[in-house]
Scaffold this motif. Structure first.
Motif, PDB file in Angstrom:
ATOM      1  N   TYR A  22      38.536  27.391  42.840  1.00  0.00           N
ATOM      2  CA  TYR A  22      37.899  27.898  44.062  1.00  0.00           C
ATOM      3  C   TYR A  22      38.671  29.082  44.637  1.00  0.00           C
ATOM      4  O   TYR A  22      38.094  30.133  44.969  1.00  0.00           O
ATOM      5  N   VAL A  23      39.980  28.932  44.749  1.00  0.00           N
ATOM      6  CA  VAL A  23      40.813  29.972  45.371  1.00  0.00           C
ATOM      7  C   VAL A  23      40.793  31.257  44.550  1.00  0.00           C
ATOM      8  O   VAL A  23      40.589  32.356  45.096  1.00  0.00           O
ATOM      9  N   ILE A  24      40.993  31.142  43.253  1.00  0.00           N
ATOM     10  CA  ILE A  24      41.064  32.328  42.396  1.00  0.00           C
ATOM     11  C   ILE A  24      39.744  33.096  42.403  1.00  0.00           C
ATOM     12  O   ILE A  24      39.713  34.321  42.519  1.00  0.00           O
ATOM     13  N   ASN A  25      38.644  32.358  42.275  1.00  0.00           N
ATOM     14  CA  ASN A  25      37.337  33.020  42.290  1.00  0.00           C
ATOM     15  C   ASN A  25      37.060  33.677  43.632  1.00  0.00           C
ATOM     16  O   ASN A  25      36.524  34.793  43.695  1.00  0.00           O
ATOM     17  N   ALA A  26      37.438  33.012  44.729  1.00  0.00           N
ATOM     18  CA  ALA A  26      37.215  33.582  46.058  1.00  0.00           C
ATOM     19  C   ALA A  26      38.012  34.868  46.254  1.00  0.00           C
ATOM     20  O   ALA A  26      37.502  35.865  46.778  1.00  0.00           O
ATOM     21  N   ILE A  27      39.282  34.859  45.810  1.00  0.00           N
ATOM     22  CA  ILE A  27      40.117  36.051  45.964  1.00  0.00           C
ATOM     23  C   ILE A  27      39.536  37.214  45.171  1.00  0.00           C
ATOM     24  O   ILE A  27      39.410  38.331  45.686  1.00  0.00           O
ATOM     25  N   TYR A  28      39.162  36.946  43.926  1.00  0.00           N
ATOM     26  CA  TYR A  28      38.626  38.027  43.091  1.00  0.00           C
ATOM     27  C   TYR A  28      37.344  38.600  43.685  1.00  0.00           C
ATOM     28  O   TYR A  28      37.159  39.826  43.728  1.00  0.00           O
ATOM     29  N   GLN A  29      36.462  37.749  44.147  1.00  0.00           N
ATOM     30  CA  GLN A  29      35.199  38.222  44.710  1.00  0.00           C
ATOM     31  C   GLN A  29      35.419  39.026  45.987  1.00  0.00           C
ATOM     32  O   GLN A  29      34.760  40.045  46.225  1.00  0.00           O
ATOM     33  N   LYS A  30      36.363  38.589  46.827  1.00  0.00           N
ATOM     34  CA  LYS A  30      36.587  39.273  48.103  1.00  0.00           C
ATOM     35  C   LYS A  30      37.322  40.596  47.931  1.00  0.00           C
ATOM     36  O   LYS A  30      37.091  41.543  48.699  1.00  0.00           O
ATOM     37  N   ASN A  32      36.943  42.534  45.347  1.00  0.00           N
ATOM     38  CA  ASN A  32      35.783  43.332  44.925  1.00  0.00           C
ATOM     39  C   ASN A  32      36.182  44.698  44.368  1.00  0.00           C
ATOM     40  O   ASN A  32      35.701  45.737  44.806  1.00  0.00           O
ATOM     41  N   ASN A  33      37.093  44.676  43.398  1.00  0.00           N
ATOM     42  CA  ASN A  33      37.485  45.906  42.720  1.00  0.00           C
ATOM     43  C   ASN A  33      37.323  45.689  41.221  1.00  0.00           C
ATOM     44  O   ASN A  33      38.118  44.974  40.606  1.00  0.00           O
ATOM     45  N   PRO A  34      36.285  46.269  40.610  1.00  0.00           N
ATOM     46  CA  PRO A  34      36.005  46.012  39.191  1.00  0.00           C
ATOM     47  C   PRO A  34      37.085  46.504  38.238  1.00  0.00           C
ATOM     48  O   PRO A  34      37.087  46.137  37.059  1.00  0.00           O
ATOM     49  N   ASN A  35      38.009  47.333  38.713  1.00  0.00           N
ATOM     50  CA  ASN A  35      39.082  47.835  37.863  1.00  0.00           C
ATOM     51  C   ASN A  35      40.386  47.060  38.035  1.00  0.00           C
ATOM     52  O   ASN A  35      41.412  47.438  37.468  1.00  0.00           O
ATOM     53  N   LEU A  36      40.348  45.982  38.813  1.00  0.00           N
ATOM     54  CA  LEU A  36      41.524  45.135  38.996  1.00  0.00           C
ATOM     55  C   LEU A  36      41.657  44.205  37.797  1.00  0.00           C
ATOM     56  O   LEU A  36      40.777  43.391  37.517  1.00  0.00           O
ATOM     57  N   ILE A  37      42.746  44.352  37.058  1.00  0.00           N
ATOM     58  CA  ILE A  37      42.993  43.488  35.904  1.00  0.00           C
ATOM     59  C   ILE A  37      43.557  42.161  36.388  1.00  0.00           C
ATOM     60  O   ILE A  37      44.495  42.125  37.186  1.00  0.00           O
ATOM     61  N   ILE A  38      42.965  41.072  35.918  1.00  0.00           N
ATOM     62  CA  ILE A  38      43.405  39.743  36.318  1.00  0.00           C
ATOM     63  C   ILE A  38      43.859  38.961  35.094  1.00  0.00           C
ATOM     64  O   ILE A  38      43.322  39.118  34.003  1.00  0.00           O
ATOM     65  N   GLU A  39      44.854  38.115  35.301  1.00  0.00           N
ATOM     66  CA  GLU A  39      45.336  37.239  34.232  1.00  0.00           C
ATOM     67  C   GLU A  39      45.539  35.854  34.833  1.00  0.00           C
ATOM     68  O   GLU A  39      46.349  35.686  35.740  1.00  0.00           O
ATOM     69  N   THR A  40      44.793  34.880  34.334  1.00  0.00           N
ATOM     70  CA  THR A  40      44.929  33.509  34.816  1.00  0.00           C
ATOM     71  C   THR A  40      45.751  32.699  33.824  1.00  0.00           C
ATOM     72  O   THR A  40      45.705  32.932  32.619  1.00  0.00           O
ATOM     73  N   GLN A  41      46.495  31.736  34.368  1.00  0.00           N
ATOM     74  CA  GLN A  41      47.400  30.930  33.535  1.00  0.00           C
ATOM     75  C   GLN A  41      48.263  31.847  32.681  1.00  0.00           C
ATOM     76  O   GLN A  41      48.406  31.670  31.470  1.00  0.00           O
TER      77      GLN A  41
END
Length: 300
Positions: A22-30, A32-41
Protein backbone atom coordinates in the motif's frame (compact mmCIF):
# COMPACT_ATOMS: atom_id res chain seq x y z
CA UNK A 1 11.69 -4.79 -20.79
CA UNK A 2 9.84 -1.53 -21.43
CA UNK A 3 9.06 1.12 -18.79
CA UNK A 4 5.50 -0.05 -18.08
CA UNK A 5 6.55 -3.66 -17.59
CA UNK A 6 9.42 -2.59 -15.30
CA UNK A 7 7.16 -0.43 -13.11
CA UNK A 8 4.40 -3.04 -12.89
CA UNK A 9 6.86 -5.78 -11.95
CA UNK A 10 8.57 -3.53 -9.39
CA UNK A 11 5.33 -2.50 -7.69
CA UNK A 12 4.06 -6.08 -7.52
CA UNK A 13 7.09 -7.41 -5.63
CA UNK A 14 6.69 -8.11 -1.94
CA UNK A 15 2.91 -8.45 -2.29
CA UNK A 16 2.83 -10.72 0.78
CA UNK A 17 3.36 -7.56 2.85
CA UNK A 18 0.08 -5.71 2.56
CA UNK A 19 1.11 -2.47 4.28
CA UNK A 20 4.36 -2.27 2.35
CA UNK A 21 2.47 -2.75 -0.92
CA UNK A 22 0.00 0.00 0.00
CA UNK A 23 2.69 2.49 1.03
CA UNK A 24 5.00 1.93 -1.94
CA UNK A 25 2.20 2.16 -4.49
CA UNK A 26 0.80 5.29 -2.85
CA UNK A 27 4.19 7.03 -2.84
CA UNK A 28 4.86 6.20 -6.48
CA UNK A 29 1.44 7.37 -7.61
CA UNK A 30 1.62 10.63 -5.64
CA UNK A 31 5.13 11.53 -6.85
CA UNK A 32 3.79 11.02 -10.37
CA UNK A 33 7.07 11.23 -12.25
CA UNK A 34 7.31 8.65 -15.07
CA UNK A 35 11.10 9.05 -15.24
CA UNK A 36 11.64 8.15 -11.58
CA UNK A 37 13.48 4.83 -11.42
CA UNK A 38 12.23 2.61 -8.62
CA UNK A 39 13.72 -0.53 -7.13
CA UNK A 40 11.72 -2.66 -4.69
CA UNK A 41 13.31 -5.24 -2.41
CA UNK A 42 16.65 -3.80 -3.45
CA UNK A 43 19.53 -6.03 -2.36
CA UNK A 44 22.72 -4.27 -1.34
CA UNK A 45 25.79 -6.49 -1.14
CA UNK A 46 28.18 -5.21 1.50
CA UNK A 47 31.85 -6.05 1.94
CA UNK A 48 31.18 -8.01 5.14
CA UNK A 49 28.85 -10.35 3.22
CA UNK A 50 25.70 -8.85 4.73
CA UNK A 51 22.91 -8.50 2.12
CA UNK A 52 20.16 -6.24 3.45
CA UNK A 53 17.03 -5.63 1.40
CA UNK A 54 15.65 -2.10 1.08
CA UNK A 55 11.87 -2.02 0.68
CA UNK A 56 11.78 0.88 -1.78
CA UNK A 57 14.94 2.44 -3.25
CA UNK A 58 15.18 5.51 -5.50
CA UNK A 59 18.70 5.29 -7.00
CA UNK A 60 18.57 8.66 -8.78
CA UNK A 61 17.91 10.40 -5.45
CA UNK A 62 19.69 7.98 -3.08
CA UNK A 63 16.58 7.67 -0.94
CA UNK A 64 15.61 4.42 0.78
CA UNK A 65 12.10 4.01 2.16
CA UNK A 66 11.48 1.32 4.75
CA UNK A 67 7.96 0.28 5.72
CA UNK A 68 7.77 -0.97 9.31
CA UNK A 69 5.06 -3.59 9.72
CA UNK A 70 4.07 -5.36 12.94
CA UNK A 71 7.31 -7.21 13.63
CA UNK A 72 9.19 -3.87 13.78
CA UNK A 73 7.24 -2.85 16.88
CA UNK A 74 9.42 -4.61 19.46
CA UNK A 75 12.43 -2.83 20.91
CA UNK A 76 14.99 -5.42 19.80
CA UNK A 77 13.86 -5.20 16.17
CA UNK A 78 14.04 -1.41 16.30
CA UNK A 79 17.63 -1.66 17.53
CA UNK A 80 18.40 -4.04 14.66
CA UNK A 81 16.81 -1.58 12.21
CA UNK A 82 19.08 1.22 13.45
CA UNK A 83 22.14 -1.05 13.26
CA UNK A 84 21.09 -2.11 9.75
CA UNK A 85 20.97 1.48 8.46
CA UNK A 86 24.34 2.31 10.02
CA UNK A 87 25.82 -0.90 8.64
CA UNK A 88 24.69 -0.07 5.12
CA UNK A 89 26.02 3.49 5.19
CA UNK A 90 29.30 2.59 6.89
CA UNK A 91 30.18 -0.25 4.53
CA UNK A 92 28.89 0.87 1.16
CA UNK A 93 31.73 0.33 -1.31
CA UNK A 94 30.11 0.20 -4.72
CA UNK A 95 29.83 3.41 -6.72
CA UNK A 96 26.44 2.26 -8.05
CA UNK A 97 25.06 2.98 -4.61
CA UNK A 98 27.14 6.11 -4.21
CA UNK A 99 27.36 8.25 -1.08
CA UNK A 100 25.35 7.64 2.08
CA UNK A 101 21.72 6.73 1.62
CA UNK A 102 18.96 8.84 3.14
CA UNK A 103 16.61 6.52 4.99
CA UNK A 104 12.96 7.37 5.53
CA UNK A 105 10.78 5.13 7.68
CA UNK A 106 7.04 4.75 7.35
CA UNK A 107 5.64 3.13 10.49
CA UNK A 108 2.62 1.10 9.47
CA UNK A 109 2.04 -0.93 12.63
CA UNK A 110 -0.49 0.52 15.09
CA UNK A 111 -1.21 3.34 12.61
CA UNK A 112 -4.52 4.81 11.54
CA UNK A 113 -5.31 5.31 7.87
CA UNK A 114 -5.14 9.07 8.36
CA UNK A 115 -1.82 8.86 10.19
CA UNK A 116 -0.32 6.53 7.61
CA UNK A 117 -1.42 8.74 4.73
CA UNK A 118 0.03 11.78 6.48
CA UNK A 119 3.44 10.09 6.73
CA UNK A 120 3.18 9.04 3.08
CA UNK A 121 2.53 12.67 2.13
CA UNK A 122 5.60 13.76 4.13
CA UNK A 123 7.81 11.32 2.22
CA UNK A 124 6.28 12.37 -1.09
CA UNK A 125 7.01 16.03 -0.28
CA UNK A 126 10.62 15.14 0.52
CA UNK A 127 11.01 13.32 -2.80
CA UNK A 128 9.43 16.17 -4.77
CA UNK A 129 11.68 18.66 -2.99
CA UNK A 130 14.77 16.69 -4.02
CA UNK A 131 13.49 16.53 -7.57
CA UNK A 132 13.05 20.33 -7.65
CA UNK A 133 16.61 20.85 -6.41
CA UNK A 134 18.12 18.77 -9.20
CA UNK A 135 20.00 20.76 -11.83
CA UNK A 136 19.08 18.26 -14.54
CA UNK A 137 15.76 16.47 -15.10
CA UNK A 138 15.37 12.76 -14.52
CA UNK A 139 15.85 10.59 -17.58
CA UNK A 140 14.62 7.02 -17.98
CA UNK A 141 16.80 5.08 -20.39
CA UNK A 142 16.33 1.62 -21.80
CA UNK A 143 19.19 -0.89 -21.82
CA UNK A 144 19.68 -0.27 -25.54
CA UNK A 145 19.87 3.50 -24.97
CA UNK A 146 22.36 3.06 -22.12
CA UNK A 147 24.68 0.88 -24.22
CA UNK A 148 24.45 3.28 -27.16
CA UNK A 149 25.28 6.18 -24.84
CA UNK A 150 28.38 4.33 -23.59
CA UNK A 151 29.51 3.72 -27.17
CA UNK A 152 28.87 7.35 -28.12
CA UNK A 153 30.86 8.82 -25.25
CA UNK A 154 33.70 6.39 -26.01
CA UNK A 155 34.42 5.38 -22.44
CA UNK A 156 33.39 2.75 -19.92
CA UNK A 157 33.23 4.09 -16.37
CA UNK A 158 33.08 2.41 -12.98
CA UNK A 159 29.67 0.86 -12.35
CA UNK A 160 28.64 0.71 -16.02
CA UNK A 161 26.80 -2.60 -16.30
CA UNK A 162 26.46 -5.07 -19.16
CA UNK A 163 24.42 -8.18 -19.79
CA UNK A 164 27.22 -10.68 -20.33
CA UNK A 165 30.87 -11.31 -21.22
CA UNK A 166 30.38 -11.35 -24.98
CA UNK A 167 28.65 -7.96 -24.96
CA UNK A 168 31.68 -6.51 -23.13
CA UNK A 169 34.19 -8.14 -25.49
CA UNK A 170 32.36 -6.87 -28.56
CA UNK A 171 32.19 -3.31 -27.20
CA UNK A 172 35.72 -3.13 -25.77
CA UNK A 173 37.50 -4.86 -28.65
CA UNK A 174 35.13 -4.09 -31.52
CA UNK A 175 34.44 -7.77 -32.11
CA UNK A 176 31.32 -9.56 -33.28
CA UNK A 177 31.43 -12.71 -31.18
CA UNK A 178 28.28 -14.72 -30.58
CA UNK A 179 29.29 -16.23 -27.26
CA UNK A 180 32.07 -16.38 -24.67
CA UNK A 181 31.91 -18.30 -21.40
CA UNK A 182 35.53 -18.17 -20.23
CA UNK A 183 36.63 -16.04 -17.28
CA UNK A 184 38.92 -13.87 -19.40
CA UNK A 185 39.63 -12.48 -22.83
CA UNK A 186 42.97 -10.80 -23.55
CA UNK A 187 43.15 -8.08 -20.86
CA UNK A 188 39.56 -8.61 -19.70
CA UNK A 189 38.85 -10.52 -16.48
CA UNK A 190 35.36 -11.60 -15.40
CA UNK A 191 35.79 -12.84 -11.81
CA UNK A 192 32.97 -14.11 -9.64
CA UNK A 193 33.35 -12.35 -6.30
CA UNK A 194 33.09 -14.78 -3.40
CA UNK A 195 30.26 -14.48 -0.91
CA UNK A 196 30.68 -14.69 2.85
CA UNK A 197 28.47 -16.75 5.11
CA UNK A 198 27.53 -15.84 8.68
CA UNK A 199 30.84 -17.26 9.93
CA UNK A 200 32.81 -15.17 7.43
CA UNK A 201 33.68 -18.21 5.28
CA UNK A 202 34.18 -17.45 1.61
CA UNK A 203 32.41 -19.33 -1.14
CA UNK A 204 34.46 -20.61 -4.05
CA UNK A 205 33.89 -21.17 -7.75
CA UNK A 206 35.87 -23.77 -9.68
CA UNK A 207 38.33 -23.91 -6.73
CA UNK A 208 38.99 -20.14 -6.83
CA UNK A 209 38.14 -17.34 -4.42
CA UNK A 210 38.14 -13.66 -5.39
CA UNK A 211 37.30 -10.97 -2.85
CA UNK A 212 37.56 -7.19 -2.41
CA UNK A 213 39.02 -5.19 0.44
CA UNK A 214 36.64 -2.83 2.29
CA UNK A 215 37.10 0.04 -0.21
CA UNK A 216 36.94 -2.12 -3.34
CA UNK A 217 40.40 -0.85 -4.31
CA UNK A 218 42.05 -4.28 -4.03
CA UNK A 219 41.00 -7.68 -5.34
CA UNK A 220 42.54 -10.74 -3.71
CA UNK A 221 42.74 -13.87 -5.87
CA UNK A 222 43.57 -17.31 -4.53
CA UNK A 223 43.02 -20.99 -5.20
CA UNK A 224 41.71 -23.33 -2.54
CA UNK A 225 43.91 -26.02 -4.08
CA UNK A 226 47.15 -25.94 -2.07
CA UNK A 227 49.32 -27.18 -4.95
CA UNK A 228 47.89 -24.57 -7.34
CA UNK A 229 48.28 -21.77 -4.81
CA UNK A 230 51.91 -22.70 -4.23
CA UNK A 231 52.59 -22.02 -7.90
CA UNK A 232 50.24 -19.04 -7.81
CA UNK A 233 52.59 -17.10 -5.56
CA UNK A 234 55.38 -17.44 -8.10
CA UNK A 235 53.00 -16.41 -10.90
CA UNK A 236 51.84 -13.41 -8.84
CA UNK A 237 55.37 -12.15 -8.32
CA UNK A 238 56.10 -12.58 -12.03
CA UNK A 239 52.89 -10.69 -12.85
CA UNK A 240 54.01 -7.86 -10.57
CA UNK A 241 57.46 -7.77 -12.15
CA UNK A 242 56.00 -7.60 -15.66
CA UNK A 243 53.44 -4.94 -14.66
CA UNK A 244 50.48 -7.15 -15.60
CA UNK A 245 47.07 -5.45 -15.62
CA UNK A 246 43.48 -6.60 -15.87
CA UNK A 247 40.33 -4.79 -16.98
CA UNK A 248 37.84 -6.13 -14.47
CA UNK A 249 34.11 -6.71 -14.82
CA UNK A 250 32.60 -8.46 -11.79
CA UNK A 251 29.39 -10.43 -11.64
CA UNK A 252 26.51 -8.42 -10.17
CA UNK A 253 22.69 -8.55 -10.16
CA UNK A 254 20.05 -6.01 -11.13
CA UNK A 255 17.04 -5.17 -8.97
CA UNK A 256 15.18 -8.27 -10.22
CA UNK A 257 18.09 -10.58 -9.43
CA UNK A 258 19.17 -10.98 -13.06
CA UNK A 259 22.95 -11.53 -13.40
CA UNK A 260 24.97 -8.80 -15.09
CA UNK A 261 28.60 -7.69 -15.33
CA UNK A 262 29.71 -4.45 -13.64
CA UNK A 263 32.90 -2.57 -14.53
CA UNK A 264 35.10 -2.39 -11.42
CA UNK A 265 38.17 -0.70 -12.96
CA UNK A 266 41.65 -1.47 -14.24
CA UNK A 267 43.69 -3.43 -11.67
CA UNK A 268 47.45 -3.92 -11.57
CA UNK A 269 49.28 -7.00 -10.25
CA UNK A 270 50.82 -5.90 -6.95
CA UNK A 271 52.48 -8.90 -5.41
CA UNK A 272 51.36 -11.48 -2.90
CA UNK A 273 49.73 -11.30 0.54
CA UNK A 274 51.10 -14.07 2.76
CA UNK A 275 48.44 -13.53 5.43
CA UNK A 276 45.60 -13.96 2.97
CA UNK A 277 47.57 -16.44 0.86
CA UNK A 278 46.39 -14.58 -2.23
CA UNK A 279 47.57 -12.54 -5.19
CA UNK A 280 47.01 -8.79 -4.89
CA UNK A 281 45.40 -6.71 -7.65
CA UNK A 282 45.29 -2.95 -6.95
CA UNK A 283 42.92 -0.50 -8.61
CA UNK A 284 44.76 1.84 -11.00
CA UNK A 285 42.06 3.43 -13.17
CA UNK A 286 38.26 3.79 -13.04
CA UNK A 287 37.66 4.47 -16.72
CA UNK A 288 38.74 2.99 -20.04
CA UNK A 289 38.51 4.31 -23.58
CA UNK A 290 36.78 2.16 -26.18
CA UNK A 291 37.78 0.59 -28.47
CA UNK A 292 40.56 -0.35 -26.07
CA UNK A 293 44.18 0.67 -26.56
CA UNK A 294 46.04 -2.14 -24.78
CA UNK A 295 49.40 -0.37 -25.11
CA UNK A 296 48.02 2.63 -23.22
CA UNK A 297 46.61 0.40 -20.45
CA UNK A 298 49.96 -1.38 -20.11
CA UNK A 299 51.72 1.96 -19.51
CA UNK A 300 49.48 2.88 -16.55
Amino acid sequence: MDKLEYVVRSLSRGTNKKYETYVINAIYQKVNNPNLIIETQKEIRLENGYRPLIDFFLPQLNIAIEVDEGYHANEEQQKRDIWREKSINSQIGKPCIGDSIQFERVVAHDATLEGLNQRIDEVVSLIKDKLLKRTTPLVWKSRVEIIEEIKKRGTIEVDDCFDNNVEIINIVYGKNLKGWRKAGYRMLWFPVISDKDEEEHLSNRASWQNFFNSTHSIIYERSIEESTNHNKKEWALNDEKSGSKRIVFVRDRDSFGKPRKRFAGVFKASGWDDNKNAQIWKLKQIEITIPIDENFIKLL
